[in-house]
Design an enzyme around this catalytic site. Structure first.
Site, PDB file in Angstrom:
ATOM      1  N   GLY A 188     -16.026 -12.995   3.192  1.00 44.41           N
ATOM      2  CA  GLY A 188     -15.934 -13.760   4.445  1.00 44.41           C
ATOM      3  C   GLY A 188     -15.920 -12.859   5.663  1.00 44.41           C
ATOM      4  N   ALA A 189     -14.723 -12.651   6.235  1.00 47.63           N
ATOM      5  CA  ALA A 189     -14.610 -11.905   7.501  1.00 47.63           C
ATOM      6  C   ALA A 189     -15.197 -10.497   7.379  1.00 47.63           C
ATOM      7  CB  ALA A 189     -13.152 -11.845   7.929  1.00 47.63           C
ATOM      8  N   GLN A 190     -15.144  -9.911   6.202  1.00 49.68           N
ATOM      9  CA  GLN A 190     -15.696  -8.560   6.022  1.00 49.68           C
ATOM     10  C   GLN A 190     -17.141  -8.584   5.527  1.00 49.68           C
ATOM     11  OE1 GLN A 190     -12.919  -5.580   4.282  1.00 49.68           O
ATOM     12  NE2 GLN A 190     -11.376  -7.203   4.410  1.00 49.68           N
ATOM     13  N   LYS A 217       0.849  -1.217   0.000  1.00 47.95           N
ATOM     14  CA  LYS A 217       0.000   0.000   0.000  1.00 47.95           C
ATOM     15  C   LYS A 217       0.873   1.252   0.000  1.00 47.95           C
ATOM     16  CE  LYS A 217      -4.271  -2.012   1.391  1.00 47.95           C
ATOM     17  NZ  LYS A 217      -3.951  -3.243   2.131  1.00 47.95           N
ATOM     18  N   SER A 263     -12.205  -1.694   0.799  1.00 49.69           N
ATOM     19  CA  SER A 263     -13.398  -2.449   1.196  1.00 49.69           C
ATOM     20  C   SER A 263     -14.056  -1.950   2.479  1.00 49.69           C
ATOM     21  CB  SER A 263     -13.038  -3.930   1.365  1.00 49.69           C
ATOM     22  OG  SER A 263     -12.011  -4.081   2.329  1.00 49.69           O
TER      23      SER A 263
HETATM   24  P1  BMP Z   1      -9.684 -10.797   5.130  1.00 51.56           P
HETATM   25  O1  BMP Z   1     -10.279 -11.705   4.038  1.00 51.56           O
HETATM   26  O2  BMP Z   1      -9.138 -11.564   6.277  1.00 51.56           O
HETATM   27  O3  BMP Z   1     -10.622  -9.704   5.525  1.00 51.56           O
HETATM   28  O4  BMP Z   1      -8.392 -10.084   4.508  1.00 51.56           O
HETATM   29  C1  BMP Z   1      -8.470  -9.152   3.482  1.00 51.56           C
HETATM   30  C2  BMP Z   1      -7.099  -8.771   3.007  1.00 51.56           C
HETATM   31  O5  BMP Z   1      -7.233  -7.824   1.951  1.00 51.56           O
HETATM   32  C3  BMP Z   1      -6.214  -8.096   4.077  1.00 51.56           C
HETATM   33  O6  BMP Z   1      -4.882  -8.499   3.839  1.00 51.56           O
HETATM   34  C4  BMP Z   1      -6.358  -6.611   3.800  1.00 51.56           C
HETATM   35  O7  BMP Z   1      -5.190  -5.863   4.112  1.00 51.56           O
HETATM   36  C5  BMP Z   1      -6.576  -6.596   2.281  1.00 51.56           C
HETATM   37  N1  BMP Z   1      -7.396  -5.474   1.792  1.00 51.56           N
HETATM   38  C6  BMP Z   1      -8.683  -5.259   2.252  1.00 51.56           C
HETATM   39  O8  BMP Z   1      -9.197  -5.982   3.107  1.00 51.56           O
HETATM   40  N2  BMP Z   1      -9.406  -4.221   1.716  1.00 51.56           N
HETATM   41  C7  BMP Z   1      -8.901  -3.389   0.775  1.00 51.56           C
HETATM   42  O9  BMP Z   1      -9.608  -2.512   0.311  1.00 51.56           O
HETATM   43  C8  BMP Z   1      -7.588  -3.598   0.317  1.00 51.56           C
HETATM   44  C9  BMP Z   1      -6.841  -4.648   0.831  1.00 51.56           C
HETATM   45  O10 BMP Z   1      -5.620  -4.860   0.404  1.00 51.56           O
END
Ligand code: BMP
Length: 224
Positions: free
Chosen positions: A184-186, A68, A124
């Protein structure tokens, strides 16, 4: 590659980042299209170990260094070069830096070493709707100008993915890729971003923190 998925390797606190990452890669092996490391791994493990982790990924995997980046050009080049020399093939950068003295220098460097640039078109988290989403068109046009390989667009807001796809059609690089986190988690369901036009979904915790990551990958992506 069986699944259009890039696995986010964000080792939880208390885990050995190397052992944890290598175990996940071993368990999933050639299933995902790629793997992504970020600061949680790089800061704890360092570039040498990040290189060891890259070396156990399949040769044809997309190996994303999610740095990033948001800095002046020469400093982004310095930072990116550490990840590229460790074996990563794609680097994520913020678009707000603009081209002159910023992303132009980064993209020139990446091209010179055969690596690829991924720009954040938006993010996101809900707060990104207020700021990032206002500039999507400009960011995608800018990315096309400097030859970006692809864009991050949020699985959590599929209309943004559709918008990126629309804008891409008007650029000289309409086939640039869209990679989408937020599954998923989000809160978003698997395949939702792909259905909206993304090429890959980025998935971390829903797979990496499952008791059986290989089974979780199969359960989430075994059928569309
Ligand atoms: P997770 O599926 O556990 O939420 O992980 C999402 C991954 O994507 C994390 O590594 C986070 O840094 C990255 N990410 C994100 O969630 N949203 C964005 O907009 C950009 C990302 O790189």
């Amino acid at each position: 590659m069986r699944y259009p998925v890039i696995i986010a390797l964000d080792p939880p606190r208390g885990e050995d980042p190397v052992r944890w990452s290598i175990r996940i890669i071993d368990l999933l092996h050639g299933g995902p299209a790629g793997y992504k490391i970020g600061l949680p791994l790089l800061i704890r493990a360092g570039p040498k170990v990040a290189g060891d982790i890259a070396s156990v990924m399949p040769a044809d995997a997309i190996k994303v260094a999610d740095l990033k980046l948001a800095d002046i050009g020469p400093i982004m080049v310095l930072t990116a070069s550490t990840a590229i020399e460790a074996g990563y093939t794609h680097v994520i950068a913020h678009p707000f830096m603009g081209v002159e003295g910023g992303l132009g220098e980064l993209s020139d460097y990446l091209r010179s070493v055969g690596a690829e640039l991924i720009l954040l078109a938006s993010m996101s988290n809900p707060g990104a709707a207020r700021y990032f989403d206002q500039f999507i068109d400009e960011f995608v046009m800018m990315g096309a100008r400097i030859g970006a390989w692809g864009y991050v667009a949020p699985a959590t807001r599929p209309h943004i993915i559709r918008r990126v796809k629309e804008v891409l059609k008007k650029t000289p690089k309409p086939a640039a890729k869209i990679v989408s986190p937020g599954i998923g988690a989000q809160g978003q369901r698997p395949w939702a971003a792909i259905k909206a036009g993304a090429d890959y979904e980025i998935v971390g915790r829903a797979i990496t923190r499952a008791d059986n990551p290989a089974e979780a990958l199969e359960r989430l992506y075994g059928r569309p």
